[in-house]
Design a protein around this motif. Sequence first.
Motif, PDB file in Angstrom:
ATOM      1  N   SER A 138       0.816  -1.222   0.000  1.00  0.00           N
ATOM      2  CA  SER A 138       0.000   0.000   0.000  1.00  0.00           C
ATOM      3  C   SER A 138       0.844   1.263   0.000  1.00  0.00           C
ATOM      4  O   SER A 138       0.296   2.367  -0.049  1.00  0.00           O
ATOM      5  N   THR A 185       1.214   6.922   0.199  1.00  0.00           N
ATOM      6  CA  THR A 185       0.448   5.699   0.467  1.00  0.00           C
ATOM      7  C   THR A 185      -0.864   5.687  -0.316  1.00  0.00           C
ATOM      8  O   THR A 185      -1.331   6.707  -0.809  1.00  0.00           O
ATOM      9  N   SER A 186      -1.454   4.527  -0.363  1.00  0.00           N
ATOM     10  CA  SER A 186      -2.685   4.337  -1.141  1.00  0.00           C
ATOM     11  C   SER A 186      -3.900   5.027  -0.532  1.00  0.00           C
ATOM     12  O   SER A 186      -4.949   5.103  -1.169  1.00  0.00           O
TER      13      SER A 186
END
Lengths: 110, 121
Positions: free
Chosen positions: A27, A94-95
Amino acid sequence: QSALTQPASVSGSPGQSITISCTGTTSDIGDYDYVSWYQQHPGKAPKLMIYEVSERPSGVSSRFSGSKSGSTASLTISGLQAEDEADYYCSSYTSINTYVFGTGTTVTVL
Amino acid sequence: QVLLQESGPGLVKPSETLSLTCTVSGDSISTYYWTWIRQPPGKGLEWIGYAYYRGSTNSNPSLKSRVTISVDPSKNQISLKLNSVTAADTAVYYCARALWGVRGVKENDYWGQGILVTVSS
């Protein structure tokens, strides 16, 4: 969000090469090439040393290099010098559209 | 040359609101995203959040309910407000310029010198 995992300390003798790892997840590091490394001397602000996994800003020594494999990024310092003694932090986007730093690594020049 | 300078109270009482300002010189504040980062004494860096002058912001999930970041192009300043502070919020607070890529924040290339904020009665 959890911090990226770095070794607490790494040491080497002058002239040697050392590598600092930075482990994330699918992620963050595993999904983005937006990995950066920062150098911080005591009492000073962090300084960008590597960006986008392996790019060096103007003025940063070519002794510093970065790479990534899967969810782990690495910073290598070759020809270790006394002035390289500092704390180093990795980071990644980050995702969930946030930003995360690593736990930090203290580099000691023996 | 881009310069960032944090300013604000160095001492804040518990339960009150921490308010800091970052003044940018040498660059247009409207061109970039801007980030706040903090570092408790003897500890590592913690990302607080970022903001763009058009109102796009995001913050650390662990701080989200307490954080407000805003950008004022008329003053070339970024502000940080953190409410309901406790001793755990004692840290050096940094502002930094964030470069935005196709998919998100790539890196923070220019940093201020940081300001120590202590939370204590």
